[in-house]
Design a protein around this motif. Structure first.
Motif, PDB file in Angstrom:
ATOM      1  N   LEU A  45      29.783  32.999   4.651  1.00 20.60           N
ATOM      2  CA  LEU A  45      30.984  32.537   4.050  1.00 20.60           C
ATOM      3  C   LEU A  45      32.039  33.206   4.351  1.00 20.60           C
ATOM      4  O   LEU A  45      33.355  32.429   4.788  1.00 20.60           O
ATOM      5  CB  LEU A  45      30.716  32.090   2.773  1.00 20.60           C
ATOM      6  CG  LEU A  45      31.914  31.019   1.746  1.00 20.60           C
ATOM      7  CD1 LEU A  45      32.063  29.901   2.639  1.00 20.60           C
ATOM      8  CD2 LEU A  45      31.422  31.260   0.568  1.00 20.60           C
ATOM      9  N   ALA A  46      32.228  34.317   4.264  1.00 22.25           N
ATOM     10  CA  ALA A  46      33.294  35.216   4.444  1.00 22.25           C
ATOM     11  C   ALA A  46      33.710  35.263   5.897  1.00 22.25           C
ATOM     12  O   ALA A  46      34.784  35.207   6.255  1.00 22.25           O
ATOM     13  CB  ALA A  46      33.018  36.719   3.802  1.00 22.25           C
ATOM     14  N   GLU A  47      32.838  35.370   6.694  1.00 21.35           N
ATOM     15  CA  GLU A  47      33.055  35.331   8.247  1.00 21.35           C
ATOM     16  C   GLU A  47      33.576  34.147   8.549  1.00 21.35           C
ATOM     17  O   GLU A  47      34.763  33.846   9.475  1.00 21.35           O
ATOM     18  CB  GLU A  47      31.927  35.647   9.057  1.00 21.35           C
ATOM     19  CG  GLU A  47      31.216  36.920   8.905  1.00 21.35           C
ATOM     20  CD  GLU A  47      30.019  37.336   9.422  1.00 21.35           C
ATOM     21  OE1 GLU A  47      29.685  38.419   9.911  1.00 21.35           O
ATOM     22  OE2 GLU A  47      29.274  36.180   9.473  1.00 21.35           O
ATOM     23  N   GLU A  48      33.022  32.894   8.193  1.00 20.05           N
ATOM     24  CA  GLU A  48      33.741  31.640   8.548  1.00 20.05           C
ATOM     25  C   GLU A  48      35.152  31.435   8.087  1.00 20.05           C
ATOM     26  O   GLU A  48      35.929  30.774   8.663  1.00 20.05           O
ATOM     27  CB  GLU A  48      32.641  30.443   7.896  1.00 20.05           C
ATOM     28  CG  GLU A  48      31.230  30.567   8.747  1.00 20.05           C
ATOM     29  CD  GLU A  48      30.274  29.515   8.009  1.00 20.05           C
ATOM     30  OE1 GLU A  48      31.024  28.893   6.737  1.00 20.05           O
ATOM     31  OE2 GLU A  48      29.280  29.440   8.153  1.00 20.05           O
ATOM     32  N   CYS A  49      35.349  31.809   6.897  1.00 20.40           N
ATOM     33  CA  CYS A  49      36.614  31.798   6.153  1.00 20.40           C
ATOM     34  C   CYS A  49      37.786  32.572   6.924  1.00 20.40           C
ATOM     35  O   CYS A  49      38.507  32.080   7.408  1.00 20.40           O
ATOM     36  CB  CYS A  49      36.632  32.440   4.722  1.00 20.40           C
ATOM     37  SG  CYS A  49      38.369  32.196   3.789  1.00 20.40           S
ATOM     38  N   LEU A  50      37.237  33.790   7.157  1.00 20.74           N
ATOM     39  CA  LEU A  50      38.228  34.671   7.952  1.00 20.74           C
ATOM     40  C   LEU A  50      38.392  34.064   9.553  1.00 20.74           C
ATOM     41  O   LEU A  50      39.779  34.335   9.798  1.00 20.74           O
ATOM     42  CB  LEU A  50      37.446  36.159   8.184  1.00 20.74           C
ATOM     43  CG  LEU A  50      38.150  37.274   8.637  1.00 20.74           C
ATOM     44  CD1 LEU A  50      39.404  37.382   7.752  1.00 20.74           C
ATOM     45  CD2 LEU A  50      37.456  38.402   8.906  1.00 20.74           C
ATOM     46  N   ALA A  51      37.757  33.363  10.097  1.00 22.51           N
ATOM     47  CA  ALA A  51      37.963  32.801  11.626  1.00 22.51           C
ATOM     48  C   ALA A  51      38.911  31.825  11.325  1.00 22.51           C
ATOM     49  O   ALA A  51      39.565  31.251  12.375  1.00 22.51           O
ATOM     50  CB  ALA A  51      36.508  32.300  11.966  1.00 22.51           C
ATOM     51  N   THR A  52      39.133  30.998  10.211  1.00 22.13           N
ATOM     52  CA  THR A  52      40.092  30.118   9.728  1.00 22.13           C
ATOM     53  C   THR A  52      41.721  30.399   9.641  1.00 22.13           C
ATOM     54  O   THR A  52      42.608  29.802   9.460  1.00 22.13           O
ATOM     55  CB  THR A  52      39.773  28.974   8.830  1.00 22.13           C
ATOM     56  OG1 THR A  52      39.662  29.830   7.531  1.00 22.13           O
ATOM     57  CG2 THR A  52      38.181  28.530   9.097  1.00 22.13           C
ATOM     58  N   LEU A  53      41.647  31.657   9.305  1.00 21.55           N
ATOM     59  CA  LEU A  53      42.991  32.170   8.728  1.00 21.55           C
ATOM     60  C   LEU A  53      43.806  32.544   9.726  1.00 21.55           C
ATOM     61  O   LEU A  53      43.487  33.341  10.827  1.00 21.55           O
ATOM     62  CB  LEU A  53      42.678  33.648   7.939  1.00 21.55           C
ATOM     63  CG  LEU A  53      42.050  33.270   6.560  1.00 21.55           C
ATOM     64  CD1 LEU A  53      41.814  34.520   5.704  1.00 21.55           C
ATOM     65  CD2 LEU A  53      42.663  32.188   5.756  1.00 21.55           C
ATOM     66  N   ASP A  54      45.248  32.434   9.901  1.00 19.71           N
ATOM     67  CA  ASP A  54      46.295  32.843  10.697  1.00 19.71           C
ATOM     68  C   ASP A  54      47.109  33.651  10.136  1.00 19.71           C
ATOM     69  O   ASP A  54      48.280  33.999  10.484  1.00 19.71           O
ATOM     70  CB  ASP A  54      47.068  31.706  11.126  1.00 19.71           C
ATOM     71  CG  ASP A  54      47.699  31.025  10.041  1.00 19.71           C
ATOM     72  OD1 ASP A  54      47.629  31.369   8.930  1.00 19.71           O
ATOM     73  OD2 ASP A  54      48.566  29.784  10.507  1.00 19.71           O
ATOM     74  N   VAL A  55      46.744  34.589   9.239  1.00 22.50           N
ATOM     75  CA  VAL A  55      47.628  35.733   8.749  1.00 22.50           C
ATOM     76  C   VAL A  55      46.475  36.946   8.583  1.00 22.50           C
ATOM     77  O   VAL A  55      45.262  36.957   8.731  1.00 22.50           O
ATOM     78  CB  VAL A  55      47.694  35.473   7.256  1.00 22.50           C
ATOM     79  CG1 VAL A  55      48.727  33.976   7.039  1.00 22.50           C
ATOM     80  CG2 VAL A  55      46.531  35.184   6.373  1.00 22.50           C
TER      81      VAL A  55
END
Length: 511
Positions: free
Chosen positions: A176-186
């Motif tokens: 879940l953390a990896e998937e979330c991280l991939a969506t961030l542009d910051v």
């Protein structure tokens, strides 16, 4: 043939009809006055220091409570070491005082979580600030990564719950953390408490306030203490409600604290003859239900409490644990647990399932999970350890194990060397705790109080997480901020707070 009475009525109605003439002067003046009054009541844009603010309405998902305010933004660097780089637009709101000339030191309310929006959280606690607003403005800042300030939301896949790392196995939590991280542009390394404190100071400078008063709630107490540490000369008075000591790693004691709170709630049912007769032992009901569901989860058909749609979902041990944990935060809800558990244990789990759905829907919208990870991974993860003793608790050892798994992949920001040292200050500080708080128990505040010679700790009897809205606490908070002293505060009115009895039926407490 018309009667005399009928003719008289027609004549009277004709006399009563308005003539098509110009408005009389008095009527014209009245309309002008009403028009000017309406215009005067319409909020207009205003400036607070250098901040340009527009009328806005503060509201939270799932709530009908709204607050009129003025909103604007303040641009700050994402990384202050690279001021020409990417920027964050901080959402700022002013809840204006009712005074014609408000005091120059506003109150900053700091939200909890970590991951909650101050602008969205405020309506739920607005009643606690009513007396404060008689003389002071309240300023709200969505901490970077939350609300409208570049929120770091983790959007789960279908059927997943992004807000429940406590109920995920470590491998699932890491994914879940990896998937979330991939969506961030910051860069999530710059969304820590220390960054937030620098932002608060930038807002203080922008609005032109020489000093501020801080009201921290839950995790917001960590932010308030850190601001006090870094900017003591700019801090007039501090209220800490549900205290997180700097020395404490977030999550380290959650499992044990919840067990202690549940034991107190369940003991009240067992000491009540009617509750004991109807529901037996809530603890044993909970244990039996969890044991059954570990062997075979149940499929439950129920009505969604928000949309009323018919849903069919599995009732799992994690579902039950989530409801019990969140209900323990609020004593009024905790009084319903004996009945919820007994109904589910008797084969009627629809009510429990509906409550789980409501918690999942509302909590998922209130917490920015990515920002939460930025805080915990930078400030707490290296001090967290999986305690085998937690395996026997409702939350289990997986709670800490899941957080650590997520922090293995989440980029970590820096924290100052003295970040976990006690905050020592002679500034006036009022600390509030709930007797039955399942996450920040009174001993937390006692640990912080030892280093605050002008501090005072008040405990709300029978209360849970956050006390400021209970009984006379709003009045005490306002008087403390007015006087900037807790020593002479008459807090005897808090003695009238008392635990609520268990709910025995569908219509609440017995008369």
């Amino acid at each position: 043939m018309e009667s005399r009475w009928q003719r008289a009525r027609v004549a009277a109605s004709r006399r009563a009809r308005p003539r098509p003439t110009a408005l009389r002067p008095i009527s014209l003046l009245l309309l002008i006055f009403l028009g000017l009054s309406a215009a005067a009541d319409t909020p207009v844009a205003r400036k607070l220091g250098t901040l340009a603010l527009e009328p806005c309405t503060l509201a939270a998902a799932g709530s009908t409570v709204t607050v009129a305010a003025f909103c604007g933004t303040l641009s700050v660097p994402e990384n202050r070491a690279a001021p020409e780089g990417r920027r964050i637009e901080l959402a700022v709101a002013l809840v204006p005082s009712r005074a014609k000339q408000p005091r120059p030191d506003p109150v900053f309310m700091l939200a909890g979580g970590p991951g909650q929006s101050a602008l969205e959280s405020f309506p739920a606690v607005a009643g606690a600030f009513g007396e404060i607003l008689r003389s002071r403005n309240v300023v709200l800042v969505d901490q970077r990564g939350t609300g409208r300030s570049q929120p770091l939301h983790c959007r789960p896949g279908e059927g997943a719950d992004a807000n429940a790392s406590a109920v995920l196995d470590p491998a699932a939590a890491r994914r879940l953390a990896e998937e979330c991280l991939a969506t961030l542009d910051v860069d999530p390394r710059y969304f820590t408490t220390s960054d937030a404190v620098l932002d608060l100071e930038a807002v203080r400078v922008a609005i032109g306030a020489g000093e501020v008063n801080l009201v921290g709630i839950s995790y917001g107490t960590r932010v308030a203490l850190e601001y006090l540490r870094r900017h003591p000369d700019r801090t007039r008075a501090v209220v800490l409600d549900g205290v997180v000591p700097p020395e404490l790693a977030l999550g380290a004691e959650h499992a044990r604290n919840l067990e202690a709170a549940l034991a107190a709630h369940f003991a009240r049912c067992e000491a009540d003859a009617a509750c004991r007769r109807q529901f037996g032992s809530p603890r044993r009901q909970l244990e039996r239900l969890l044991a059954d569901l570990r062997v075979q989860p149940r499929t439950v058909r129920y009505n969604d409490p928000i949309t009323d749609d018919v849903r069919e979902e599995p009732l799992t041990p994690q579902t039950v644990s989530g409801v019990v944990r969140m209900y323990a935060y609020v004593p009024m809800l905790a009084t319903m647990l004996p009945r919820l558990l007994a109904e589910a244990g008797a084969g009627r789990p629809e009510m429990l399932m509906a409550q789980a759905r409501m918690i999942e829907s509302l909590a998922g919208e209130q917490i920015a999970q990515g920002m939460q990870l930025s805080v915990i991974c930078a400030e707490d993860a290296d001090r967290l350890r999986v305690d085998p003793a937690d395996a026997a608790t409702l939350m289990g050892a997986e709670f800490v194990a899941s957080m650590l798994a997520q922090c293995e992949v989440w980029p970590r920001g820096r924290r100052p060397q003295d970040f976990n040292d006690p905050v020592r200050s002679d500034r006036p500080v009022l600390l509030l705790s709930g007797e039955l708080d399942p996450v920040t128990p009174p001993r937390n505040a006692e640990a912080v109080l030892r280093h605050l010679p002008n501090g005072r700790h008040l405990v709300g009897r029978g209360q849970g997480h956050n006390v400021m809205v209970a009984g006379c606490a709003p009045r005490l908070m306002a008087r403390f901020i007015t006087a900037a002293s807790a020593k002479d505060l008459d807090a005897g009115c808090l003695d009238r707070l008392a635990p609520l009895p268990p709910v025995l039926g569908a219509y609440g407490w017995d008369p």
